[in-house]
Design an enzyme around this catalytic site. Structure first.
Site, PDB file in Angstrom:
ATOM      1  N   ASP A  24       0.794  -1.240   0.000  1.00  6.87           N
ATOM      2  CA  ASP A  24       0.000   0.000   0.000  1.00  6.87           C
ATOM      3  C   ASP A  24       0.826   1.289   0.000  1.00  6.87           C
ATOM      4  O   ASP A  24       0.370   2.313   0.533  1.00  6.87           O
ATOM      5  CB  ASP A  24      -0.971   0.016   1.186  1.00  6.87           C
ATOM      6  CG  ASP A  24      -2.105  -0.977   1.028  1.00  6.87           C
ATOM      7  OD1 ASP A  24      -2.153  -1.673  -0.004  1.00  6.87           O
ATOM      8  OD2 ASP A  24      -2.932  -1.083   1.946  1.00  6.87           O
ATOM      9  N   LYS A 124      -5.492  -5.599  -4.452  1.00  9.62           N
ATOM     10  CA  LYS A 124      -6.459  -6.206  -3.537  1.00  9.62           C
ATOM     11  C   LYS A 124      -7.610  -5.237  -3.280  1.00  9.62           C
ATOM     12  O   LYS A 124      -7.487  -4.031  -3.505  1.00  9.62           O
ATOM     13  CB  LYS A 124      -5.783  -6.582  -2.216  1.00  9.62           C
ATOM     14  CG  LYS A 124      -5.139  -5.406  -1.482  1.00  9.62           C
ATOM     15  CD  LYS A 124      -4.359  -5.876  -0.259  1.00  9.62           C
ATOM     16  CE  LYS A 124      -3.579  -4.763   0.394  1.00  9.62           C
ATOM     17  NZ  LYS A 124      -4.389  -3.664   0.947  1.00  9.62           N
ATOM     18  N   CYS A 157      -3.321  -3.426   7.065  1.00  9.13           N
ATOM     19  CA  CYS A 157      -3.015  -4.251   5.889  1.00  9.13           C
ATOM     20  C   CYS A 157      -1.763  -5.088   6.057  1.00  9.13           C
ATOM     21  O   CYS A 157      -1.705  -6.230   5.574  1.00  9.13           O
ATOM     22  CB  CYS A 157      -2.913  -3.361   4.654  1.00  9.13           C
ATOM     23  SG  CYS A 157      -4.499  -2.628   4.200  1.00  9.13           S
TER      24      CYS A 157
END
Length: 223
Positions: A24, A124, A157
């Site tokens: 991310d 994702k 995450c």
């Protein structure tokens, strides 16, 4: 019969079977003026993280470590959202239900850590890199046994991914200075749990030292 075990950090981090997973590191999460910043999220910790991950990725690439970039993507019109997911996203701290929208600049990986030739990218729609993706298949296709989860946020995450990695029977080695959160108390709590239950917590310097030594040994053997 008891299975064979990779006992030491050196064994687990052998470049031949290790994947560096960068999670991310996208503009909406990392750059002033994009979604997380405009939602009030402090970015000091992630800004300090960026040069450390650049250094770690460079060392991994030199040693032959497989590099994965995992990114988050939200489909327009809530097409990737369920009711439970959407309601939690709307009440999450410093978050948005429109973060990392498909096709937006905010979804792009930051310039310093954009994918390079030979890297693999996994997108994702949930916190874990394993949920609804081909991540596990790609890891197994490259004979990966150990994952090194890095990026943001440690307690969301990164944590979701490292837990799933362990449940999918991978060794997990987390560099404590290779991930960050807007709340570093939550970062510390995640690392404490990870080290107790899911893998080993280490540092970027230790990982780089292992990868450098392995790369040097490989070079000597090829001469």
């Amino acid at each position: 019969m008891e299975p064979s075990i990779l006992k030491t950090l050196d064994e687990r981090l052998d470049p031949a079977h290790t994947a560096l997973v960068i999670i991310d590191m996208q503009k909406d999460f990392c750059v002033d003026g994009f979604a997380a910043s405009t939602a009030g999220r402090p970015l000091d910790a992630v800004k300090k993280l960026i040069p450390r991950l650049v250094r770690l990725r460079a060392a991994g690439r030199r040693a032959g470590v497989m590099v994965f970039h995992v990114g988050f993507e939200t489909y327009p019109g809530h097409m990737s959202d369920s009711g439970p997911w959407l309601t939690q996203r709307r009440r999450a701290t410093y978050a948005s239900d429109k973060i990392a929208l498909s096709g937006s600049e905010g979804m792009d990986f930051i310039d310093q850590l954009s994918p390079e030739d030979g890297d693999l990218t996994v997108m994702k729609h949930r916190y874990s890199a394993f949920k609804g993706t081909d991540f596990d298949m790609l890891l197994r296709a490259h004979d990966i046994r150990t994952v090194v989860p890095t990026g943001i946020s440690t307690n969301v995450c990164v944590e979701s991914t490292l837990r799933d990695a362990f449940e999918h029977t991978y060794y997990v080695c987390v560099p404590e200075d290779g991930c960050a959160s807007w709340d570093m108390a939550l970062h510390a709590a995640t690392l404490k749990t990870a080290n107790a239950r899911f893998g080993l917590v280490t540092s970027i310097d230790k990982i780089i030292a292992i990868w450098t030594a392995a790369g040097d040994a490989r070079g000597d053997a090829e001469q």
